[in-house]
Write a protein that holds these residues in place. Structure first.
Motif, PDB file in Angstrom:
ATOM      1  N   GLU A 245       0.825  -1.205   0.000  1.00  0.00           N
ATOM      2  CA  GLU A 245       0.000   0.000   0.000  1.00  0.00           C
ATOM      3  C   GLU A 245       0.862   1.259   0.000  1.00  0.00           C
ATOM      4  O   GLU A 245       0.559   2.241  -0.712  1.00  0.00           O
ATOM      5  CB  GLU A 245      -0.914  -0.015   1.226  1.00  0.00           C
ATOM      6  CG  GLU A 245      -1.880   1.162   1.282  1.00  0.00           C
ATOM      7  CD  GLU A 245      -2.769   1.121   2.505  1.00  0.00           C
ATOM      8  OE1 GLU A 245      -3.581   2.049   2.682  1.00  0.00           O
ATOM      9  OE2 GLU A 245      -2.645   0.147   3.287  1.00  0.00           O
ATOM     10  N   ALA A 246       1.960   1.256   0.773  1.00  0.00           N
ATOM     11  CA  ALA A 246       2.857   2.431   0.790  1.00  0.00           C
ATOM     12  C   ALA A 246       3.474   2.653  -0.584  1.00  0.00           C
ATOM     13  O   ALA A 246       3.551   3.800  -1.085  1.00  0.00           O
ATOM     14  CB  ALA A 246       3.930   2.244   1.852  1.00  0.00           C
ATOM     15  N   HIS A 247       3.947   1.587  -1.231  1.00  0.00           N
ATOM     16  CA  HIS A 247       4.505   1.721  -2.584  1.00  0.00           C
ATOM     17  C   HIS A 247       3.449   2.195  -3.568  1.00  0.00           C
ATOM     18  O   HIS A 247       3.739   2.989  -4.486  1.00  0.00           O
ATOM     19  CB  HIS A 247       5.078   0.372  -3.038  1.00  0.00           C
ATOM     20  CG  HIS A 247       6.447   0.086  -2.511  1.00  0.00           C
ATOM     21  ND1 HIS A 247       6.690  -0.291  -1.206  1.00  0.00           N
ATOM     22  CD2 HIS A 247       7.698   0.162  -3.110  1.00  0.00           C
ATOM     23  CE1 HIS A 247       7.974  -0.464  -1.006  1.00  0.00           C
ATOM     24  NE2 HIS A 247       8.630  -0.186  -2.156  1.00  0.00           N
ATOM     25  N   GLY A 248       2.221   1.748  -3.421  1.00  0.00           N
ATOM     26  CA  GLY A 248       1.166   2.204  -4.321  1.00  0.00           C
ATOM     27  C   GLY A 248       0.886   3.682  -4.179  1.00  0.00           C
ATOM     28  O   GLY A 248       0.659   4.382  -5.183  1.00  0.00           O
TER      29      GLY A 248
ATOM     30  N   VAL B 102      13.419   7.935 -10.304  1.00  0.00           N
ATOM     31  CA  VAL B 102      13.173   7.312  -8.983  1.00  0.00           C
ATOM     32  C   VAL B 102      13.095   5.795  -9.189  1.00  0.00           C
ATOM     33  O   VAL B 102      12.276   5.300  -9.973  1.00  0.00           O
ATOM     34  CB  VAL B 102      11.876   7.843  -8.350  1.00  0.00           C
ATOM     35  CG1 VAL B 102      11.621   7.142  -7.034  1.00  0.00           C
ATOM     36  CG2 VAL B 102      11.979   9.354  -8.148  1.00  0.00           C
ATOM     37  N   ALA B 103      13.935   5.040  -8.441  1.00  0.00           N
ATOM     38  CA  ALA B 103      14.012   3.572  -8.623  1.00  0.00           C
ATOM     39  C   ALA B 103      12.969   2.863  -7.776  1.00  0.00           C
ATOM     40  O   ALA B 103      13.266   2.028  -6.905  1.00  0.00           O
ATOM     41  CB  ALA B 103      15.402   3.081  -8.279  1.00  0.00           C
ATOM     42  N   LEU B 104      11.711   3.195  -7.961  1.00  0.00           N
ATOM     43  CA  LEU B 104      10.619   2.555  -7.194  1.00  0.00           C
ATOM     44  C   LEU B 104      10.298   1.193  -7.802  1.00  0.00           C
ATOM     45  O   LEU B 104      10.154   1.056  -9.010  1.00  0.00           O
ATOM     46  CB  LEU B 104       9.380   3.459  -7.223  1.00  0.00           C
ATOM     47  CG  LEU B 104       8.195   2.980  -6.371  1.00  0.00           C
ATOM     48  CD1 LEU B 104       8.550   3.009  -4.893  1.00  0.00           C
ATOM     49  CD2 LEU B 104       6.961   3.865  -6.640  1.00  0.00           C
ATOM     50  N   MET B 105      10.180   0.187  -6.949  1.00  0.00           N
ATOM     51  CA  MET B 105       9.870  -1.162  -7.432  1.00  0.00           C
ATOM     52  C   MET B 105       8.472  -1.219  -8.014  1.00  0.00           C
ATOM     53  O   MET B 105       7.531  -0.601  -7.499  1.00  0.00           O
ATOM     54  CB  MET B 105       9.966  -2.191  -6.292  1.00  0.00           C
ATOM     55  CG  MET B 105      11.370  -2.455  -5.802  1.00  0.00           C
ATOM     56  SD  MET B 105      11.378  -3.806  -4.615  1.00  0.00           S
ATOM     57  CE  MET B 105      13.090  -3.844  -4.146  1.00  0.00           C
TER      58      MET B 105
END
Length: 862
Positions: A825-828, A846-849
């Motif tokens: 949820e935080a990544h979303g 930004v290297a977001l998974m």
């Protein structure tokens, strides 16, 4: 119309005609009627002819006769007599034939024939009436004669009836007098018999007294004559007592009561003497048997220390010296010989006493006989029972308890069977019991005998039980008394051991009370007041060492199984390893938890469910509190994550282990609440209320009426408290692991939310998110790098630590599932901010998974 004159002439001729001729004419008349009827039938007129005849008749009835007709009627009247006397007066008036078959040629012939016919009919009718009249006259004369005779007869009957009435009245008076005399005689006889029967009970006193005195001197109290005398005495006493209206009834009642008391006292003395004589015979037989048999060597007494050793020495000093008997000889001497010596003299006497047990004095006598019997049996067998129990006392306590109770049960069964041989009513009062069993009434009546025998065992057990400190020994004693003795042995012997239940129940209650006290002390010392040492709080090092040892032991065994297969020996080794692993896992538990589970498992079958519920509530509450205290110490030493996992592990084990206990872990406490009395005390001390006023404002009245203490009831449920603590620590652990993985991201989302709220309040001064200092693309990229580093380094360590503490994969999945959900949820949310607040170039930096990559990473950790 032309027949009027001939009819009158015929009537006159009929009156003057002789009877003989009239009788001849009567037959002719009947035959003439036949001719007329034939004429009517053959010469029938039609309806029109009859109407014409009616009209002619009506016309002729209003017209006078013609002259020639009148001449003819007068001429017929004058010649009427001449016509009957002369048969051949002329050819015109004579007709041919008889009245039955006459041939008529003219009217004169018809009138003549008609006149003769009417005369014949009249003569015939008159003759018949005359004959009937003559007959009636003769009957009348006969009736008058009969009436005269009847009147004469009635006169005679009246005379006889008057005479009969006179005789009947005299006979009735005589019969009434006789009946009255007979009735008076019967009444006098009955009254005399009643008086004689009532006086018999008073007159019997002297005879009964003399007979009883003679029987008492001869000591034949058990023969039929004395029993009949006793029955007569009872009847006389009962009759006199129920008729206090008779003269001297009070005096005779006192005399009969005194005589009955003497008789019952004599019976009591007789029973006591017979029992004493039987005891003497049995003791003499025992001495002879002991003298004939070689004396056995006494077994060596094992050394004992403490209170139990001192008690054994004291009992050996106080124990009387009794001959040693074998078990078979003991039964034959103590029971068979006693029955043979006492039963012939007492059985019949006891039977008669039981038959009269409905009366209060005989009920008391029967109870005294029971007590005398029990005292005699106790005097006879108590030394042997004490000697046998003393022999058992040298063995270990559980063996001593089993053997002692079994011996007492056997003695109780033998005594019950012997008791039934003497007292038959008690054995069959509630129906015939089954073979090998005894009536509960017998058990109650044997209580004076069996309770002292049981007290011998009780007096030996109680001092030892009071000094026992080991909970295991106390639990074993409870199991022996509760399940083996009171359960199996009593059910196997039927109702033969019912007399032992009170004393055995008291012994069991003492052992349970000691066990409860020791368990409370154990919970207080080992759980509530437990002071953990460094080794007790050495988490997670203890778990790591155990895991390392388990992996080292599992390696060679797995290689051996893959190389040679699993045979029976290997299966046994595997089971041994499983037991060893379970024991090592149990040893890794926190000491208060081990102590709590051990104590509860021992107590569950040893005490009542209600008592166990209270102790379980106390133990679970103390264990939960001790785990919390240890968790706080581990938090200071190893960190909050280890403390949380330690607490989750032990609370889960505690909750799982108390589920099989089918009790409520709740108690209701009652307290007195005095808080509301502060205001009354303040006003009293301030002088606002007086102690001496007589109004409703009196301080004492107010205090007792409205200001009294309140009773508060509240329920303490340790199981619910355990669930509450477990839920709280699980939530704290989930949040802590979430922060380990995505704490920078959560802080960033919190700041973004605050900025958006401020921008919504002041839209004019609001700046884009990407222009905020904390949300610049460089800061955002740095934050994502930290999160990625935590996901790849710190989060696996936390998951590994969770797996180290919690061996159950289901528990791990339950705890990790909300953590995974929070991370996703935080990544979303961050991905949505990158899409809406930043340019594609900034978002690409930004290297977001990605969600799939993140899901794969998290699934690999679980």
């Amino acid at each position: 119309m032309t027949s009027v004159a001939p009819a009158s002439a015929a009537a006159s001729l009929k009156a003057s005609a002789p009877p003989a001729k009239a009788h001849g004419l009567a037959g002719a008349a009947s035959r003439s009627y036949n001719v007329a009827s034939v004429w009517e039938q053959t010469a029938a007129l039609t309806d029109s002819q009859l109407k014409v005849l009616d009209q002619l008749g009506q016309a002729c009835s209003h017209r006078p006769y013609p002259a020639h007709v009148q001449d003819d009627q007068q001429y017929a009247a004058r010649t009427a007599d001449r016509t009957f006397n002369q048969h051949d007066t002329g050819a015109d008036s004579a007709y041919v034939g008889t009245l039955e078959d006459a041939v008529l040629s003219n009217a004169n012939q018809f009138h003549k024939w008609h006149s003769e016919l009417e005369a014949a009919c009249a003569s015939e009718m008159e003759e018949k009436y005359k004959r009937y009249a003559d007959l009636l006259n003769s009957h009348l004369k006969s009736c008058e004669g009969i009436l005269a005779k009847v009147d004469q007869t009635l006169e005679h009957f009246d005379s006889l009836l008057a005479q009969h009435r006179d005789v009947a009245q005299r006979s009735k008076a005589l019969y009434s007098s006789c009946e009255q005399l007979v009735k008076e005689k019967d009444q006098l006889v009955e009254f005399a018999d009643a008086v004689r029967g009532k006086l018999k009970f008073f007159d019997e006193f002297e005879a009964v007294y003399a007979q009883f005195h003679q029987a008492q001197l001869s000591m034949t109290l058990d023969n039929e004559q004395f029993l009949a005398l006793l029955k007569k005495l009872d009847d006389c006493k009962a009759y006199v007592a129920t008729n206090p209206q008779y003269a001297d009834s009070t005096t005779y009642t006192t005399k009969f009561r005194q005589l009955q008391a003497r008789a019952l006292g004599a019976v009591r003395n007789k029973v006591q003497q017979v029992l004493k004589h039987a005891i003497q015979q049995v003791q003499a037989a025992i001495q002879e048997a002991a003298a004939a048999s070689p004396k056995p060597q006494p077994p060596p007494t094992p050394s004992a220390s403490g209170a139990r050793g001192a008690m054994q020495m004291l009992l050996q000093q106080q124990q009387p010296q009794v001959p040693a008997l074998a078990e078979g000889a003991e039964v034959s001497l103590l029971y068979v010989r006693f029955r043979a010596a006492a039963e012939p003299s007492l059985k019949g006497l006891f039977k008669e006493i039981e038959a009269r047990a409905q009366r209060a004095e005989y009920q008391r006598l029967l109870e005294e006989c029971h007590n005398l019997y029990c005292q005699a049996r106790l005097q006879l067998i108590s030394p042997f029972v004490q000697q046998r129990i003393q022999e058992y006392a040298s063995s270990p306590l559980p063996t001593f308890t089993r053997n002692g109770c079994e011996h007492l049960l056997r003695v109780c069964q033998l005594e019950s069977q012997l008791f039934e041989q003497f007292f038959t009513v008690a054995a069959s009062s509630n129906g015939a019991p089954a073979a090998g069993q005894v009536s509960p009434v017998v058990a109650d009546q044997l209580a004076p005998l069996m309770e002292p025998l049981c007290t011998i065992l009780y007096d030996l057990l109680r001092p030892v039980v009071i000094q026992l400190q080991d909970v295991d020994e106390l639990c074993e004693l409870v199991d022996i008394l509760k399940h083996e003795v009171l359960g199996e042995q009593l059910s196997r012997r039927g109702s033969g051991g019912e007399a032992l239940k009170p004393v055995l129940g008291r012994t069991l209650a003492d052992v349970q009370a000691r066990l409860i006290y020791r368990c409370q002390a154990f919970i207080k010392d080992e759980v509530a007041s437990f002071q953990p040492g460094p080794d007790d709080l050495d988490f997670p090092a203890k778990l790591e060492r155990a895991a390392a040892e388990a992996s080292q032991e599992a390696g060679p065994s797995s290689e051996h199984e893959h190389g040679n297969g699993a045979g029976p020996a290997e299966n046994g080794a595997t089971e041994h390893d499983n037991v060893k692993v379970a024991a090592s896992a149990h040893a890794l538990l926190y000491a208060p938890l081990r102590s709590t589970l051990l104590c509860l498992s021992k107590l569950y079958r040893a005490v009542d469910p209600k008592i166990f519920g209270g102790l379980a509530q106390e133990a679970v509450s103390a264990c939960t509190l001790s785990i919390q205290q240890a968790s706080r110490q581990i938090a200071r030493k190893s960190g909050p994550l280890d403390a949380q996992l330690f607490m989750i592990k032990h609370l889960l084990i505690l909750r799982e282990q108390i589920v099989p206990f089918d009790v409520e872990f709740a108690v209701t406490d009652i307290d007195l609440d005095f808080t509301h009395m502060r205001d009354h005390m303040r006003r009293l001390l301030a002088g606002e209320m007086s102690l001496f006023t007589l109004s409703s404002n009196n301080a004492v009245y107010k205090m007792l009426g409205t200001g009294g203490p309140r009773v508060l009831q509240y329920q303490v449920d340790s199981k619910k408290e355990l669930e509450k603590q477990l839920k709280a620590v699980c939530e704290a652990f989930i949040m802590a692991v979430t922060k380990v993985a995505v704490e920078p991201m959560l802080s960033f989302i919190t700041k973004v939310t605050a900025v958006k709220v401020a921008a919504g309040a002041h839209p004019a001064t609001a700046k884009p998110l990407r222009e905020q200092a904390f949300a610049s693309p460089a800061k955002l990229a740095e934050m994502v790098e930290k999160v990625n580093e935590a996901l790849s380094q710190q989060l696996p360590k936390s998951i590994a630590k969770m797996q180290l503490y919690l061996a159950n994969s289901n528990t791990q999945a339950i705890l990790f599932k909300p953590v995974k959900s929070n991370i996703v949820e935080a990544h979303g949310q961050v991905a949505q901010l990158l899409q809406t607040e930043y340019s594609p170039e900034e978002a690409a930096a930004v290297a977001l998974m990605q969600p799939a990559e993140l899901s794969t990473l998290l699934d690999g950790m679980s």
